[in-house]
Scaffold this motif. Structure first.
Motif, PDB file in Angstrom:
ATOM      1  N   GLU A  71      16.146 -18.835 106.363  1.00 53.41           N
ATOM      2  CA  GLU A  71      16.123 -18.421 107.698  1.00 53.41           C
ATOM      3  C   GLU A  71      14.534 -18.081 107.990  1.00 53.41           C
ATOM      4  N   SER A  72      13.819 -18.666 109.052  1.00 53.92           N
ATOM      5  CA  SER A  72      12.451 -18.355 109.292  1.00 53.92           C
ATOM      6  C   SER A  72      12.219 -18.512 110.795  1.00 53.92           C
ATOM      7  N   TYR A  73      11.037 -17.886 111.058  1.00 49.28           N
ATOM      8  CA  TYR A  73      10.710 -17.817 112.546  1.00 49.28           C
ATOM      9  C   TYR A  73       9.340 -17.196 112.457  1.00 49.28           C
ATOM     10  N   THR A  74       8.599 -17.539 113.555  1.00 50.11           N
ATOM     11  CA  THR A  74       7.136 -16.803 113.839  1.00 50.11           C
ATOM     12  C   THR A  74       7.061 -16.594 115.148  1.00 50.11           C
TER      13      THR A  74
ATOM     14  N   ILE B  93       7.407 -18.202 120.174  1.00 52.05           N
ATOM     15  CA  ILE B  93       8.382 -18.321 118.873  1.00 52.05           C
ATOM     16  C   ILE B  93       8.421 -19.676 118.621  1.00 52.05           C
ATOM     17  N   GLU B  94       7.684 -19.854 117.432  1.00 50.94           N
ATOM     18  CA  GLU B  94       7.828 -20.971 116.675  1.00 50.94           C
ATOM     19  C   GLU B  94       8.514 -21.163 115.296  1.00 50.94           C
ATOM     20  N   ASN B  95       8.430 -22.167 114.921  1.00 50.13           N
ATOM     21  CA  ASN B  95       9.106 -22.825 113.616  1.00 50.13           C
ATOM     22  C   ASN B  95      10.520 -21.816 113.158  1.00 50.13           C
ATOM     23  N   ILE B  96      11.251 -21.864 114.433  1.00 49.88           N
ATOM     24  CA  ILE B  96      12.693 -21.225 114.405  1.00 49.88           C
ATOM     25  C   ILE B  96      13.581 -22.085 113.584  1.00 49.88           C
ATOM     26  N   MET B  97      14.181 -21.324 112.572  1.00 50.65           N
ATOM     27  CA  MET B  97      15.229 -21.751 111.674  1.00 50.65           C
ATOM     28  C   MET B  97      16.299 -20.547 111.664  1.00 50.65           C
ATOM     29  N   LEU B  98      17.515 -20.638 112.209  1.00 49.13           N
ATOM     30  CA  LEU B  98      18.412 -19.818 112.201  1.00 49.13           C
ATOM     31  C   LEU B  98      19.727 -20.138 111.617  1.00 49.13           C
ATOM     32  N   ASN B  99      20.569 -19.158 111.187  1.00 47.71           N
ATOM     33  CA  ASN B  99      21.966 -19.476 110.838  1.00 47.71           C
ATOM     34  C   ASN B  99      22.813 -19.802 112.155  1.00 47.71           C
ATOM     35  N   GLU B 100      23.499 -20.886 111.719  1.00 53.12           N
ATOM     36  CA  GLU B 100      24.527 -21.194 112.836  1.00 53.12           C
ATOM     37  C   GLU B 100      25.101 -19.762 113.412  1.00 53.12           C
TER      38      GLU B 100
ATOM     39  N   HIS C  30      14.139 -24.767 118.228  1.00 53.16           N
ATOM     40  CA  HIS C  30      13.009 -24.861 116.996  1.00 53.16           C
ATOM     41  C   HIS C  30      11.927 -23.929 117.544  1.00 53.16           C
ATOM     42  N   SER C  31      11.621 -23.940 119.123  1.00 59.06           N
ATOM     43  CA  SER C  31      10.447 -23.203 119.520  1.00 59.06           C
ATOM     44  C   SER C  31      11.048 -22.692 120.852  1.00 59.06           C
ATOM     45  N   CYS C  32      10.322 -21.626 121.514  1.00 62.27           N
ATOM     46  CA  CYS C  32      10.495 -20.939 122.631  1.00 62.27           C
ATOM     47  C   CYS C  32       9.327 -20.191 123.091  1.00 62.27           C
ATOM     48  N   TRP C  33       9.126 -19.853 124.292  1.00 58.27           N
ATOM     49  CA  TRP C  33       7.956 -19.163 124.854  1.00 58.27           C
ATOM     50  C   TRP C  33       8.182 -18.712 126.387  1.00 58.27           C
ATOM     51  N   ALA C  34       7.467 -17.697 126.514  1.00 60.09           N
ATOM     52  CA  ALA C  34       7.494 -16.992 127.941  1.00 60.09           C
ATOM     53  C   ALA C  34       6.201 -16.393 128.341  1.00 60.09           C
ATOM     54  N   ILE C  35       6.005 -16.325 129.510  1.00 58.04           N
ATOM     55  CA  ILE C  35       4.592 -15.818 130.153  1.00 58.04           C
ATOM     56  C   ILE C  35       4.971 -14.406 130.166  1.00 58.04           C
ATOM     57  N   LEU C  36       4.096 -13.564 129.839  1.00 56.38           N
ATOM     58  CA  LEU C  36       4.124 -11.945 129.739  1.00 56.38           C
ATOM     59  C   LEU C  36       3.199 -11.735 131.029  1.00 56.38           C
ATOM     60  N   HIS C  37       3.681 -11.057 131.964  1.00 53.37           N
ATOM     61  CA  HIS C  37       2.739 -10.930 133.243  1.00 53.37           C
ATOM     62  C   HIS C  37       2.643  -9.286 133.393  1.00 53.37           C
ATOM     63  N   PHE C  38       1.423  -8.879 133.189  1.00 53.31           N
ATOM     64  CA  PHE C  38       0.963  -7.541 133.120  1.00 53.31           C
ATOM     65  C   PHE C  38       0.386  -7.274 134.753  1.00 53.31           C
TER      66      PHE C  38
END
Length: 166
Positions: free
Chosen positions: A48-51, A73-80, A130-138
């Protein structure tokens, strides 16, 4: 001479044990086997890995009261059957404080306002992605009228990552 003989005998015993163990682990098929087939397993263990990369800081100024930063979030490898959650909590309830003085600010993820309460979900990723992102707005309505004292107004945001079953 006895020492040399002991070393040779010990080496021979270790070699016989190794060969016997090696032979016992490998299936064999001979002419005497009634069924002329065998099975072996082929494996690979994927850890299992992620950054997760979050903004280092947010610094409002008189000229910059709306700030956008990526959450990646990159390099995502999760258990099913699992998901990765990123949550955020504010030390001061989404208020920058200087002593007993405070200035409100808001935090939005994409277009979702999360300034109500703590431990709010910012992003969820399902196994298989395997990757995901969001924009945080302050954003803040920072002004001299809102500041009671001179000095640094500050809050601390804590991002928590967890992997749980769906």
């Amino acid at each position: 001479m006895k020492k040399l003989l002991s070393v040779i005998i010990s080496a021979a015993i270790v070699l016989m044990i190794s060969i016997t163990s090696f032979a016992a682990e490998n299936p064999t098929i001979t002419q005497d086997n009634t069924e002329k087939k065998t099975s072996i397993t082929v494996d690979y263990d994927m850890a299992e890995s992620y950054t997760v990369t979050i903004p280092a800081s947010i610094e409002f100024t008189d000229d910059e009261k709306n700030i956008e930063r990526p959450l990646q979030i990159e390099n995502i490898m999760l258990n099913e059957g699992t998901v990765l959650n990123v949550n955020v909590s504010s030390l001061n309830g989404f208020k920058m404080r200087n002593g007993d003085a405070e200035i409100d600010y808001e935090m939005m993820v994409n277009t979702h306002n999360i300034t109500e309460g703590n431990n709010q979900n910012v992003l969820t990723v399902k196994a298989g992605e395997h990757s995901c992102w969001a924009i945080l707005h302050f954003a803040t309505q920072l002004s001299e009228e809102k500041a009671l004292y001179a000095g640094n107004y500050s809050d601390t945001l804590t991002f928590t990552v967890s992997v749980i079953s769906e």
